[in-house]
Design an enzyme around this catalytic site. Sequence first.
Site, PDB file in Angstrom:
ATOM      1  N   SER A 108     -20.021  27.419   1.645  1.00 18.09           N
ATOM      2  CA  SER A 108     -21.361  26.865   1.807  1.00 18.09           C
ATOM      3  C   SER A 108     -21.731  26.106   0.553  1.00 18.09           C
ATOM      4  O   SER A 108     -21.301  26.450  -0.552  1.00 18.09           O
ATOM      5  CB  SER A 108     -22.367  27.993   2.026  1.00 18.09           C
ATOM      6  OG  SER A 108     -23.676  27.491   1.908  1.00 18.09           O
TER       7      SER A 108
ATOM      8  N   TYR B   3     -24.611  36.332  -2.130  1.00 21.73           N
ATOM      9  CA  TYR B   3     -24.083  35.436  -1.097  1.00 21.73           C
ATOM     10  C   TYR B   3     -23.496  34.171  -1.744  1.00 21.73           C
ATOM     11  O   TYR B   3     -22.366  33.776  -1.451  1.00 21.73           O
ATOM     12  CB  TYR B   3     -25.199  35.076  -0.112  1.00 21.73           C
ATOM     13  CG  TYR B   3     -24.765  34.116   0.974  1.00 21.73           C
ATOM     14  CD1 TYR B   3     -24.041  34.564   2.078  1.00 21.73           C
ATOM     15  CD2 TYR B   3     -25.076  32.756   0.913  1.00 21.73           C
ATOM     16  CE1 TYR B   3     -23.630  33.693   3.079  1.00 21.73           C
ATOM     17  CE2 TYR B   3     -24.674  31.877   1.904  1.00 21.73           C
ATOM     18  CZ  TYR B   3     -23.959  32.351   2.990  1.00 21.73           C
ATOM     19  OH  TYR B   3     -23.555  31.478   3.964  1.00 21.73           O
TER      20      TYR B   3
ATOM     21  N   LYS C  30     -19.565  32.661  -1.827  1.00 24.07           N
ATOM     22  CA  LYS C  30     -19.214  31.334  -1.308  1.00 24.07           C
ATOM     23  C   LYS C  30     -18.496  30.495  -2.376  1.00 24.07           C
ATOM     24  O   LYS C  30     -17.655  29.662  -2.054  1.00 24.07           O
ATOM     25  CB  LYS C  30     -20.470  30.630  -0.797  1.00 24.07           C
ATOM     26  CG  LYS C  30     -21.094  31.318   0.414  1.00 24.07           C
ATOM     27  CD  LYS C  30     -20.279  31.106   1.689  1.00 24.07           C
ATOM     28  CE  LYS C  30     -19.859  32.370   2.352  1.00 24.07           C
ATOM     29  NZ  LYS C  30     -19.057  32.155   3.570  1.00 24.07           N
TER      30      LYS C  30
HETATM   31  N1  LIG Z   1     -25.318  28.897   9.351  1.00 17.00           N
HETATM   32  C1  LIG Z   1     -25.326  28.123   8.286  1.00 17.00           C
HETATM   33  O1  LIG Z   1     -26.239  27.318   8.087  1.00 17.00           O
HETATM   34  C2  LIG Z   1     -24.205  28.192   7.304  1.00 17.00           C
HETATM   35  C3  LIG Z   1     -24.272  27.347   6.189  1.00 17.00           C
HETATM   36  C4  LIG Z   1     -23.233  27.380   5.275  1.00 17.00           C
HETATM   37  C5  LIG Z   1     -22.169  28.229   5.488  1.00 17.00           C
HETATM   38  N2  LIG Z   1     -22.127  29.055   6.576  1.00 17.00           N
HETATM   39  C6  LIG Z   1     -20.964  29.944   6.726  1.00 17.00           C
HETATM   40  O2  LIG Z   1     -20.417  29.828   8.022  1.00 17.00           O
HETATM   41  C7  LIG Z   1     -19.843  31.071   8.424  1.00 17.00           C
HETATM   42  C8  LIG Z   1     -20.384  31.482   9.782  1.00 17.00           C
HETATM   43  O3  LIG Z   1     -21.776  31.585   9.663  1.00 17.00           O
HETATM   44  P1  LIG Z   1     -22.754  31.839  10.894  1.00 17.00           P
HETATM   45  O4  LIG Z   1     -23.980  31.098  10.562  1.00 17.00           O
HETATM   46  O5  LIG Z   1     -22.060  31.570  12.164  1.00 17.00           O
HETATM   47  O6  LIG Z   1     -23.020  33.423  10.701  1.00 17.00           O
HETATM   48  P2  LIG Z   1     -23.568  34.517  11.738  1.00 17.00           P
HETATM   49  O7  LIG Z   1     -24.329  33.866  12.830  1.00 17.00           O
HETATM   50  O8  LIG Z   1     -24.270  35.535  10.933  1.00 17.00           O
HETATM   51  O9  LIG Z   1     -22.226  35.138  12.312  1.00 17.00           O
HETATM   52  C9  LIG Z   1     -21.415  35.841  11.414  1.00 17.00           C
HETATM   53  C10 LIG Z   1     -20.223  36.417  12.123  1.00 17.00           C
HETATM   54  O10 LIG Z   1     -19.523  37.216  11.147  1.00 17.00           O
HETATM   55  C11 LIG Z   1     -19.321  38.484  11.696  1.00 17.00           C
HETATM   56  N3  LIG Z   1     -19.260  39.540  10.696  1.00 17.00           N
HETATM   57  C12 LIG Z   1     -20.211  39.946   9.829  1.00 17.00           C
HETATM   58  N4  LIG Z   1     -19.774  40.996   9.111  1.00 17.00           N
HETATM   59  C13 LIG Z   1     -18.525  41.268   9.540  1.00 17.00           C
HETATM   60  C14 LIG Z   1     -17.552  42.240   9.211  1.00 17.00           C
HETATM   61  N5  LIG Z   1     -17.809  43.181   8.300  1.00 17.00           N
HETATM   62  N6  LIG Z   1     -16.364  42.221   9.846  1.00 17.00           N
HETATM   63  C15 LIG Z   1     -16.100  41.307  10.792  1.00 17.00           C
HETATM   64  N7  LIG Z   1     -16.985  40.370  11.159  1.00 17.00           N
HETATM   65  C16 LIG Z   1     -18.178  40.344  10.549  1.00 17.00           C
HETATM   66  C17 LIG Z   1     -20.482  38.711  12.651  1.00 17.00           C
HETATM   67  O11 LIG Z   1     -20.125  39.729  13.573  1.00 17.00           O
HETATM   68  P3  LIG Z   1     -21.225  40.677  14.308  1.00 17.00           P
HETATM   69  O12 LIG Z   1     -21.568  39.980  15.578  1.00 17.00           O
HETATM   70  O13 LIG Z   1     -20.498  41.958  14.532  1.00 17.00           O
HETATM   71  O14 LIG Z   1     -22.394  40.810  13.383  1.00 17.00           O
HETATM   72  C18 LIG Z   1     -20.581  37.333  13.276  1.00 17.00           C
HETATM   73  O15 LIG Z   1     -19.610  37.194  14.280  1.00 17.00           O
HETATM   74  C19 LIG Z   1     -20.177  32.073   7.317  1.00 17.00           C
HETATM   75  O16 LIG Z   1     -19.049  32.228   6.488  1.00 17.00           O
HETATM   76  C20 LIG Z   1     -21.315  31.412   6.574  1.00 17.00           C
HETATM   77  O17 LIG Z   1     -21.333  31.798   5.226  1.00 17.00           O
HETATM   78  C21 LIG Z   1     -23.129  29.048   7.491  1.00 17.00           C
END
Ligand SMILES: NC(=O)c1ccc[n+]([C@@H]2O[C@H](COP(=O)([O-])OP(=O)(O)OC[C@H]3O[C@@H](n4cnc5c(N)ncnc54)[C@H](OP(=O)(O)O)[C@@H]3O)[C@@H](O)[C@H]2O)c1
Length: 315
Positions: free
Chosen positions: A170, A197, A201
């Site tokens: 991120s 966090y 990252k």
């Molecule tokens: N959304 C944004 O704006 C954004 C921006 C920059 C970077 N990112 C990055 O993109 C990636 C995906 O983000 P997202 O927004 O899709 O996140 P999200 O909606 O919170 O989904 C996170 C996923 O990770 C899983 N997870 C969490 N803890 C876990 C664990 N201990 N073991 C296995 N799985 C686990 C969750 O599973 P559960 O369903 O079991 O909770 C869910 O499937 C992340 O690495 C995040 O840092 C996102």
Amino acid sequence: MVSWIVGSAIAIALYVLIYYNFLKGVPWRSDTSLKGKTVIVTGATTSLGKATALDFACRGARVILACRSKERAESAIFDIRKKSGNNQVIYMHLDLASLKSVRAFAETFLRSEPQLHLLINNAGTGSPGQTVDGFNIALGVNHLGHFLLTNLLLERLKQCAPSRIVVLSSLAYCLSRIDFSNLSITGGGLINEVQKYCLSKLCNILFARELANRLEGTNVTSYVVHPGFVFTDVFRDLGLLAKLVFGPIAFLFFQTPMDGVQTTIYCAVQEGIEKFSGRYFADCKVRKVFPHARDDAVAKKLWEVSERMVGLCRH
Ligand SMILES: NC(=O)c1ccc[n+]([C@@H]2O[C@H](COP(=O)([O-])OP(=O)(O)OC[C@H]3O[C@@H](n4cnc5c(N)ncnc54)[C@H](OP(=O)(O)O)[C@@H]3O)[C@@H](O)[C@H]2O)c1
Ligand SMILES: *[C@@H]1O[C@H](CO)[C@@H](O)[C@H](O)[C@H]1NC(C)=O
Ligand SMILES: *[C@@H]1O[C@H](CO)[C@@H](O)[C@H](O)[C@H]1NC(C)=O
């Protein structure tokens, strides 16, 4: 009254203009097939991970959803199979907050799946608390769990080369600095949680960089991605006040998951980007990161420290 209507119309027009020009992200499309390829996506129950898995399923890949909740994974698999018409979408248990679970996942995977062409280290969290092994959750799940996972699967990726690893990071990395005396920072409160966090990252970026260095000459390449700001569940554990402030902003200005996965898909399937192995991508383009995130000495040290933290060390 009239000025109020005109004002609103201008505001809406401006919003639409800004959204589609600067926020929505570039529409990148490719019809590269992934038939005969095996892919792992971690954290694919929802949001970006699920949208990524769906895209791969539509390309004909065998997709392994590496998730901690069977129930949530199976509901995602039901949707993905229905939308893609691909039945080779399966669940394997992986809780990245437990090194033991990571090892068990790798063992099961290596025993039951002969191939691996793409590993997408997507799961990410900003939740408070500690992992089973006593690290803060962000470092433990986002960096250390994936660090161990990747290392355990590396031989198989090499055997199946050309193959790739894509790490979700991120832009938030730029708010962070590494202090090796205290990687698994502790302490509660919103500021501390955000700090953890952001540090995880930054570790993701340095990890992908050192990984690329170590993989030189193997035809296995690694890329790290800022997906854009995407309206997902990532901050589901924020307090009510933070949600009330953050929610409307995210709703108005963030991308949808389908837009947000384009850079990940690009790094997974685009031909000819191998020379950028180890680099950081956003909006389907390679981007330069700040100096502290491209310091090879720091990346190497982080690798060695991480090896010790996850118990991979041979020295
Ligand atoms: N959304 C944004 O704006 C954004 C921006 C920059 C970077 N990112 C990055 O993109 C990636 C995906 O983000 P997202 O927004 O899709 O996140 P999200 O909606 O919170 O989904 C996170 C996923 O990770 C899983 N997870 C969490 N803890 C876990 C664990 N201990 N073991 C296995 N799985 C686990 C969750 O599973 P559960 O369903 O079991 O909770 C869910 O499937 C992340 O690495 C995040 O840092 C996102
Ligand atoms: C690590 O840093 C955090 C602040 O980021 C601090 O609260 C904690 O006490 C430090 N831990 C050690 C062992 O120095
Ligand atoms: C990498 O790929 C190139 C081109 O396909 C091939 O010539 C080379 O032998 C491969 N190297 C390894 C180590 O697999």
